[in-house]
Design a protein around this motif. Structure first.
Motif, mmCIF file in Angstrom:
data_model
loop_
_atom_site.group_PDB
_atom_site.id
_atom_site.type_symbol
_atom_site.label_atom_id
_atom_site.label_comp_id
_atom_site.label_asym_id
_atom_site.label_seq_id
_atom_site.Cartn_x
_atom_site.Cartn_y
_atom_site.Cartn_z
ATOM 1 N N ARG A 41 0.862 -1.160 -0.035
ATOM 2 C CA ARG A 41 0.061 0.042 0.075
ATOM 3 C C ARG A 41 0.981 1.307 0.147
ATOM 4 N N ASP A 241 -7.522 6.575 -3.316
ATOM 5 C CA ASP A 241 -8.060 5.370 -3.897
ATOM 6 C C ASP A 241 -7.157 5.132 -4.640
ATOM 7 N N GLU A 243 -7.149 2.045 -6.510
ATOM 8 C CA GLU A 243 -7.861 1.675 -7.851
ATOM 9 C C GLU A 243 -8.062 2.738 -8.839
ATOM 10 N N GLU A 250 -6.400 -2.382 -5.104
ATOM 11 C CA GLU A 250 -5.798 -2.355 -3.899
ATOM 12 C C GLU A 250 -6.504 -1.696 -2.828
ATOM 13 N N GLY A 251 -7.739 -1.223 -3.230
ATOM 14 C CA GLY A 251 -8.465 -0.498 -2.403
ATOM 15 C C GLY A 251 -8.270 0.774 -1.691
#
Length: 265
Positions: A41, A241, A243, A250-251
């Motif tokens: 992330r 965000d 994506e 990946e949220g």
């Protein structure tokens, strides 16, 4: 040059603390890459390949070690000589002496051929406490060249711009320049849970306490609970965000904006 604090007794004698130097920039880049890579992330704005990312960190570390408003400290394994962890601190104006005199490291030249031309929204981005920000070119005589953003080669400029612009805006919102800033804290994965990061933080926080200074940082999801245990509290949050920005499912990625109030003396 001596440290502005004593080495905490909690740190194992198999480690020592010293200032980072220009000779450390390559190793610091590797540690940055390895430590943040443990959570994908954190890397949504990175290029796919490792080499350009490490090269980008080399440039940034060279430039920032040469910045008199910053202080860099490292924890080193005495036996192997490896750097276990390092921290970069942004010192508020007027408090430079309190956090140790700047050692005066030479600045390596920046290769402007790899800089990505920023659009007008990047504006006049300046360094702030936190996860690092784009750099702008300096005026030459009376001619001011257009702003450029130093993004890693091969990275998609749009996620980089969104990420760094958000960091800059939230820093300005909370007047982070008036606080001690933990700009970067990285621990090599092989040295995690050895007390290195804590040893780099607590002495500087004690100096901040002595001068009544707040401390500012931007915490990754894994870092947030660690900082909470030493007195930091979330005051804001950045939401990305992934994506929408990258097309990867990946949220949502959250960065916590955290501030620590000085403890009473």
């Amino acid at each position: 040059m001596t440290l502005p604090f004593a080495i905490p007794p909690s740190l194992s004698p198999s480690f020592t603390i010293s200032r980072c130097t220009a000779a450390d920039v390559d190793e610091l880049g590797e540690i940055y890459y390895d430590s943040f890579k443990t959570d994908k992330r954190n890397t949504f704005w990175w290029p796919v390949e490792k080499e350009p990312m490490v090269a980008w960190m080399h440039r940034r570390n060279s430039r920032k070690i040469g910045d008199s408003s910053m202080r860099h400290f490292k924890v080193t394994d005495v036996q192997s000589g490896e750097i276990a962890a390092f921290a970069r601190w942004d010192i508020p104006e007027g408090y430079e002496a309190a956090f140790g005199e700047w050692p005066g490291e030479n600045v390596s030249a920046v290769d402007v051929s790899v800089l990505v031309q920023a659009d007008e929204s990047a504006g006049d981005a300046q360094q702030k406490p936190g996860e690092d920000v784009p750099v702008t070119t300096a005026p030459v005589d009376t001619i001011t060249p257009p702003a450029v953003a130093d993004y890693p080669e091969g990275a998609d400029p749009e996620p980089c711009r969104v990420f760094f612009d958000a960091l800059k805006k939230v820093s300005e919102k909370h007047n982070a320049d008036a606080m001690l800033g933990l700009s970067l804290l990285c621990t090599s994965p092989k040295y995690q849970k050895k007390g290195a990061a804590k040893a780099l933080m607590l002495p500087m926080l004690a100096i901040a306490d002595a001068h009544g200074l707040k401390t500012y940082l931007e915490a990754t999801p894994n870092g947030k609970p660690v900082y909470e245990r030493i007195g930091f509290r979330e005051v804001d949050q950045l939401t990305f965000d992934i994506e929408k920005l990258t097309g990867k499912p990946e949220g949502i990625y959250y960065l916590s904006i955290m501030v620590r109030e000085p403890k009473s003396q």
